[in-house]
Design a protein around this motif. Structure first.
Motif, PDB file in Angstrom:
ATOM      1  N   ARG A  75     -40.829   6.085 -16.662  1.00 34.89           N
ATOM      2  CA  ARG A  75     -41.343   6.505 -15.358  1.00 34.89           C
ATOM      3  C   ARG A  75     -41.565   8.014 -15.301  1.00 34.89           C
ATOM      4  NH1 ARG A  75     -40.331   2.119 -11.629  1.00 34.89           N
ATOM      5  NH2 ARG A  75     -40.429   3.499  -9.856  1.00 34.89           N
ATOM      6  N   GLN A  76     -40.644   8.749 -15.928  1.00 34.66           N
ATOM      7  CA  GLN A  76     -40.834  10.210 -15.949  1.00 34.66           C
ATOM      8  C   GLN A  76     -42.033  10.587 -16.809  1.00 34.66           C
ATOM      9  OE1 GLN A  76     -36.970  11.698 -16.977  1.00 34.66           O
ATOM     10  NE2 GLN A  76     -36.269  11.590 -14.859  1.00 34.66           N
ATOM     11  N   HIS A  88     -46.110   6.916  -5.772  1.00 34.71           N
ATOM     12  CA  HIS A  88     -45.787   5.488  -5.811  1.00 34.71           C
ATOM     13  C   HIS A  88     -44.679   5.156  -6.800  1.00 34.71           C
ATOM     14  CE1 HIS A  88     -49.816   4.926  -3.770  1.00 34.71           C
ATOM     15  NE2 HIS A  88     -48.861   4.666  -2.912  1.00 34.71           N
ATOM     16  N   LEU A  89     -44.357   6.119  -7.654  1.00 34.54           N
ATOM     17  CA  LEU A  89     -43.195   5.932  -8.536  1.00 34.54           C
ATOM     18  C   LEU A  89     -41.918   6.373  -7.820  1.00 34.54           C
ATOM     19  CD1 LEU A  89     -44.690   7.287 -11.895  1.00 34.54           C
ATOM     20  CD2 LEU A  89     -43.860   4.962 -11.526  1.00 34.54           C
ATOM     21  N   GLY A  90     -42.074   6.815  -6.559  1.00 34.61           N
ATOM     22  CA  GLY A  90     -40.924   7.266  -5.774  1.00 34.61           C
ATOM     23  C   GLY A  90     -40.565   8.714  -6.079  1.00 34.61           C
ATOM     24  N   THR A  98     -30.657   7.148  -4.999  1.00 29.85           N
ATOM     25  CA  THR A  98     -29.328   6.511  -5.021  1.00 29.85           C
ATOM     26  C   THR A  98     -29.109   5.555  -6.189  1.00 29.85           C
ATOM     27  OG1 THR A  98     -30.082   4.656  -3.645  1.00 29.85           O
ATOM     28  CG2 THR A  98     -29.201   6.587  -2.486  1.00 29.85           C
ATOM     29  N   PHE A  99     -30.150   5.289  -6.965  1.00 31.87           N
ATOM     30  CA  PHE A  99     -30.011   4.280  -8.023  1.00 31.87           C
ATOM     31  C   PHE A  99     -30.250   4.908  -9.386  1.00 31.87           C
ATOM     32  CE2 PHE A  99     -31.759   0.806 -10.690  1.00 31.87           C
ATOM     33  CZ  PHE A  99     -30.704  -0.073 -10.625  1.00 31.87           C
ATOM     34  N   SER A 100     -29.379   4.568 -10.307  1.00 33.25           N
ATOM     35  CA  SER A 100     -29.571   5.097 -11.657  1.00 33.25           C
ATOM     36  C   SER A 100     -30.208   4.011 -12.519  1.00 33.25           C
ATOM     37  CB  SER A 100     -28.217   5.530 -12.220  1.00 33.25           C
ATOM     38  OG  SER A 100     -28.404   6.009 -13.516  1.00 33.25           O
ATOM     39  N   ARG A 101     -31.474   4.204 -12.830  1.00 31.70           N
ATOM     40  CA  ARG A 101     -32.194   3.211 -13.642  1.00 31.70           C
ATOM     41  C   ARG A 101     -31.723   3.292 -15.090  1.00 31.70           C
ATOM     42  NH1 ARG A 101     -36.807   1.223 -11.196  1.00 31.70           N
ATOM     43  NH2 ARG A 101     -37.391   2.238  -9.247  1.00 31.70           N
ATOM     44  N   PRO A 102     -31.864   2.203 -15.847  1.00 32.98           N
ATOM     45  CA  PRO A 102     -31.550   2.276 -17.275  1.00 32.98           C
ATOM     46  C   PRO A 102     -32.360   3.403 -17.928  1.00 32.98           C
ATOM     47  CG  PRO A 102     -32.107   0.031 -16.611  1.00 32.98           C
ATOM     48  CD  PRO A 102     -32.350   0.901 -15.426  1.00 32.98           C
ATOM     49  N   TRP A 103     -31.820   4.031 -18.955  1.00 37.79           N
ATOM     50  CA  TRP A 103     -32.429   5.247 -19.514  1.00 37.79           C
ATOM     51  C   TRP A 103     -33.891   5.044 -19.940  1.00 37.79           C
ATOM     52  CZ3 TRP A 103     -34.496   5.457 -24.345  1.00 37.79           C
ATOM     53  CH2 TRP A 103     -34.135   4.451 -25.238  1.00 37.79           C
ATOM     54  N   HIS A 104     -34.188   3.861 -20.539  1.00 40.97           N
ATOM     55  CA  HIS A 104     -35.559   3.646 -21.032  1.00 40.97           C
ATOM     56  C   HIS A 104     -36.550   3.530 -19.876  1.00 40.97           C
ATOM     57  CE1 HIS A 104     -34.646  -0.645 -20.306  1.00 40.97           C
ATOM     58  NE2 HIS A 104     -33.487  -0.348 -20.847  1.00 40.97           N
ATOM     59  N   ASP A 105     -36.076   2.932 -18.764  1.00 38.28           N
ATOM     60  CA  ASP A 105     -36.900   2.802 -17.571  1.00 38.28           C
ATOM     61  C   ASP A 105     -37.172   4.197 -16.981  1.00 38.28           C
ATOM     62  OD1 ASP A 105     -38.231   1.565 -15.585  1.00 38.28           O
ATOM     63  OD2 ASP A 105     -36.479   0.821 -14.499  1.00 38.28           O
ATOM     64  N   ARG A 106     -36.087   4.979 -16.907  1.00 41.00           N
ATOM     65  CA  ARG A 106     -36.198   6.339 -16.369  1.00 41.00           C
ATOM     66  C   ARG A 106     -37.180   7.163 -17.198  1.00 41.00           C
ATOM     67  NH1 ARG A 106     -30.673   6.916 -15.974  1.00 41.00           N
ATOM     68  NH2 ARG A 106     -30.591   8.422 -17.672  1.00 41.00           N
ATOM     69  N   LEU A 107     -37.017   7.033 -18.510  1.00 44.95           N
ATOM     70  CA  LEU A 107     -37.845   7.810 -19.429  1.00 44.95           C
ATOM     71  C   LEU A 107     -39.331   7.452 -19.248  1.00 44.95           C
ATOM     72  CD1 LEU A 107     -37.617   9.813 -21.855  1.00 44.95           C
ATOM     73  CD2 LEU A 107     -37.783   7.811 -23.342  1.00 44.95           C
ATOM     74  N   GLY A 159     -51.922   1.267  -9.575  1.00 50.58           N
ATOM     75  CA  GLY A 159     -51.366   2.502 -10.170  1.00 50.58           C
ATOM     76  C   GLY A 159     -50.785   2.208 -11.546  1.00 50.58           C
ATOM     77  N   THR A 160     -49.474   2.340 -11.672  1.00 55.70           N
ATOM     78  CA  THR A 160     -48.831   2.068 -12.965  1.00 55.70           C
ATOM     79  C   THR A 160     -48.197   0.672 -12.987  1.00 55.70           C
ATOM     80  OG1 THR A 160     -46.877   3.176 -12.095  1.00 55.70           O
ATOM     81  CG2 THR A 160     -48.293   4.485 -13.530  1.00 55.70           C
ATOM     82  N   TYR A 161     -48.482  -0.135 -11.970  1.00 50.85           N
ATOM     83  CA  TYR A 161     -47.837  -1.450 -11.851  1.00 50.85           C
ATOM     84  C   TYR A 161     -48.119  -2.329 -13.062  1.00 50.85           C
ATOM     85  CZ  TYR A 161     -46.217  -5.699  -9.407  1.00 50.85           C
ATOM     86  OH  TYR A 161     -45.535  -6.833  -9.035  1.00 50.85           O
ATOM     87  N   ASN A 162     -49.389  -2.298 -13.530  1.00 48.68           N
ATOM     88  CA  ASN A 162     -49.738  -3.194 -14.645  1.00 48.68           C
ATOM     89  C   ASN A 162     -48.994  -2.833 -15.928  1.00 48.68           C
ATOM     90  OD1 ASN A 162     -51.238  -0.879 -14.762  1.00 48.68           O
ATOM     91  ND2 ASN A 162     -53.213  -1.863 -15.083  1.00 48.68           N
ATOM     92  N   ILE A 163     -48.427  -1.629 -15.967  1.00 50.56           N
ATOM     93  CA  ILE A 163     -47.635  -1.245 -17.142  1.00 50.56           C
ATOM     94  C   ILE A 163     -46.160  -1.560 -16.886  1.00 50.56           C
ATOM     95  CG2 ILE A 163     -47.043   0.666 -18.678  1.00 50.56           C
ATOM     96  CD1 ILE A 163     -49.622   2.050 -17.626  1.00 50.56           C
ATOM     97  N   LEU A 164     -45.712  -1.298 -15.650  1.00 53.45           N
ATOM     98  CA  LEU A 164     -44.289  -1.475 -15.350  1.00 53.45           C
ATOM     99  C   LEU A 164     -43.928  -2.934 -15.062  1.00 53.45           C
ATOM    100  CD1 LEU A 164     -43.870   1.724 -13.133  1.00 53.45           C
ATOM    101  CD2 LEU A 164     -43.011   1.396 -15.456  1.00 53.45           C
ATOM    102  N   GLN A 165     -44.893  -3.711 -14.590  1.00 55.88           N
ATOM    103  CA  GLN A 165     -44.650  -5.134 -14.275  1.00 55.88           C
ATOM    104  C   GLN A 165     -45.743  -5.962 -14.961  1.00 55.88           C
ATOM    105  OE1 GLN A 165     -42.126  -6.292 -12.310  1.00 55.88           O
ATOM    106  NE2 GLN A 165     -41.355  -4.336 -11.593  1.00 55.88           N
ATOM    107  N   PRO A 166     -45.821  -5.938 -16.282  1.00 58.59           N
ATOM    108  CA  PRO A 166     -46.964  -6.551 -16.965  1.00 58.59           C
ATOM    109  C   PRO A 166     -47.131  -8.054 -16.722  1.00 58.59           C
ATOM    110  CG  PRO A 166     -45.282  -5.860 -18.561  1.00 58.59           C
ATOM    111  CD  PRO A 166     -44.868  -5.323 -17.232  1.00 58.59           C
ATOM    112  N   GLU A 167     -46.007  -8.752 -16.516  1.00 57.19           N
ATOM    113  CA  GLU A 167     -46.130 -10.212 -16.363  1.00 57.19           C
ATOM    114  C   GLU A 167     -46.841 -10.592 -15.060  1.00 57.19           C
ATOM    115  OE1 GLU A 167     -42.905 -13.308 -16.656  1.00 57.19           O
ATOM    116  OE2 GLU A 167     -42.377 -11.884 -18.258  1.00 57.19           O
ATOM    117  N   ILE A 168     -46.350 -10.027 -13.946  1.00 56.02           N
ATOM    118  CA  ILE A 168     -46.961 -10.333 -12.638  1.00 56.02           C
ATOM    119  C   ILE A 168     -48.400  -9.804 -12.628  1.00 56.02           C
ATOM    120  CG2 ILE A 168     -46.824  -9.979 -10.137  1.00 56.02           C
ATOM    121  CD1 ILE A 168     -43.804  -9.571 -10.461  1.00 56.02           C
ATOM    122  N   ALA A 169     -48.574  -8.591 -13.159  1.00 49.68           N
ATOM    123  CA  ALA A 169     -49.909  -7.982 -13.163  1.00 49.68           C
ATOM    124  C   ALA A 169     -50.892  -8.839 -13.971  1.00 49.68           C
ATOM    125  CB  ALA A 169     -49.840  -6.576 -13.746  1.00 49.68           C
TER     126      ALA A 169
END
Ligand code: SF4
Ligand code: SF4
Length: 429
Positions: free
Chosen positions: A117-118, A229-231, A106-115, A358-368
């Motif tokens: 994750r894909q 885990h990427l949905g 249901t959510f359209s992520r910004p193109w760079h985020d989508r790219l 998983g890929t969290y440390n790449i997608l959320q580098p600050e918290i990770a």
């Protein structure tokens, strides 16, 4: 918790399951105390209870995900610490999985985020593609100052030297030493065998030395955990594995499916649930999940041979979230390390995630990054010689923040019972 789903909504098996989970939650908030993102950010919406409310609201009202909701769900590590703490048995794992699928729909992520994750969903499960990507990353590091933060985080995790071994694919068979006690299928994995092929090598030596015939079944590949885990839809990966292991089970028979990447183990143990309503795969998936064991469970069942190296090395055991919270395997790795002659140390805040996820440390580098620093600080406080963990994600993440050697538990067990010394670990004599 009271819920208000319509009968039409409850006709969907995933919604029915989520409704059951939501009703079990008594909103006591105990889970907030052990949630790493709540500990760091202090926002109720970054706690399990807050996320449960966000998911409930989306599902109950058929509401598309908003930027705000996505922010808080994306920040969840899926570490499942909340499941260990919850006194009401709330299955947060299945609920957040459903929430993530709803977001992807249901959510359209910004193109760079989508790219991005894909790209991860495609590259990581395919060892040859991942190997080529890591080679490219070594060149890409030169351009790091020009790249967005998340790509820089991804590049930082790429190893400086890349092992050159060919992917371990089936069909392969490794004979048991002496009398055969068990026939075990090993999940050769995807990203792990590219980053650290020595882990599979140590596992095969350890198992065969202890009387196991080890097979790599033809057709088995990635377990689907990273994409799940990427949905994204990971059922194709799971389906192939279920069919391949079912063939192996029907052919030579299997006593266990041994898994040395605990993130994958949690997913494979959940195949039975994922395919629960599939008219063809429900039964085979249930059998495969029943056979799935972490390598430490397999070794604990067999019993470890007497150590052949001098004891006394101080090993800080980092319990991967997927192992301690996802599979509730807590004692076996430590007991095995102790039997192998190591002095096993439990660092403080052992329940907290290292930030890998998983890929969290790449997608959320600050918290990770914050979680990694906290983890390394806690580990170094117990002054170990070596750090051991049962998951490649944790090994890579922790190693990026310390100069201490970080190895897989099986590498130490293999070394202690006759295998080679893990690279980076100083001689025991
Ligand atoms: S501890 Fe369990 S019951 Fe309590 S709020 Fe958290 S998930 Fe709900
Ligand atoms: S899975 Fe981990 S990060 Fe997510 S809500 Fe539960 S404890 Fe918090």
């Amino acid at each position: 918790m009271q819920t208000n789903f319509t009968l039409a909504q409850l006709a969907d098996p995933d919604t029915r399951e989520s409704e059951k989970i939501l009703r079990a939650c008594v909103h006591c908030g105990f889970c907030t105390a052990t949630c790493p993102t709540y500990a760091l950010l202090g926002d109720e919406l970054d706690s399990p209870r807050g996320r449960i409310y966000l998911i409930k609201d989306m599902l109950e009202n058929d509401r598309p995900a908003t930027t705000e909701v996505v922010k808080h769900i994306d920040r969840c590590l899926s570490c499942l610490s909340c499941m260990t703490t919850c006194p009401s048995g709330v299955n947060y794992m299945h609920l957040v999985d459903h929430g993530r699928q709803h977001i992807e729909r249901t959510f359209s992520r910004p193109w760079h985020d989508r790219l991005l994750r894909q790209l991860f969903g495609y590259v990581l499960p395919r060892p040859r593609v991942f190997h080529a990507a890591l080679r490219a990353a070594q060149i890409g590091k030169v351009f790091a100052p020009l790249l967005p933060a998340r790509l820089v985080a991804a590049l930082a995790l790429a190893p400086r030297r890349l092992p050159n071994s060919a992917p371990l694919v089936g069909p392969k068979r490794f004979a048991a030493e002496g009398q055969r006690k068990k026939r075990v299928a090993l999940l050769a994995g995807c990203a792990q065998q590219v980053l650290a092929p020595e882990i599979n090598a140590a596992t095969i030596r350890l198992l065969t030395r202890h009387g196991c015939e080890v097979v790599i079944a033809e057709g088995v590949g990635c377990c689907g955990s990273l994409t799940h885990h990427l949905g994204q839809d990971a059922t194709d990966f799971a389906r192939k594995n279920i069919m391949a292991w079912s063939r192996e089970l029907a052919g030579g028979g299997l006593d266990a499916i041994a898994i040395n990447t605990s993130g994958c183990g949690t997913t494979i143990k959940d195949y039975g649930f994922i395919f629960r309503d599939d008219p063809v795969l429900a039964e085979p998936a249930r059998k495969i999940s029943e056979l799935a064991r972490d390598i430490s469970e397999v070794m604990a069942e067999i019993g470890l041979q007497k150590p052949k190296i001098p004891g006394g090395r101080r090993v800080a055991y980092h319990s991967a979230c997927s192992l301690q919270h996802g599979q509730r395997v807590r004692q076996q790795p430590k007991a095995l390390l102790a039997q192998a002659g190591f002095v096993v140390l439990d660092p403080p805040e052992g329940h907290l995630c290292c930030g890998s996820a998983g890929t969290y440390n790449i997608l959320q580098p600050e918290i990770a990054g914050k979680l990694r620093d906290r983890k390394v600080e806690n580990i170094e406080r117990v002054a170990p010689d070596i750090i051991a963990a049962g998951n490649i994600g944790c090994i890579t993440q922790i190693a990026s923040g310390t100069s201490l050697p970080v190895v897989h538990t099986v590498e130490l067990l293999d070394w202690a019972t006759g295998g080679p010394r893990p690279s980076g670990v100083a001689d025991a004599s």
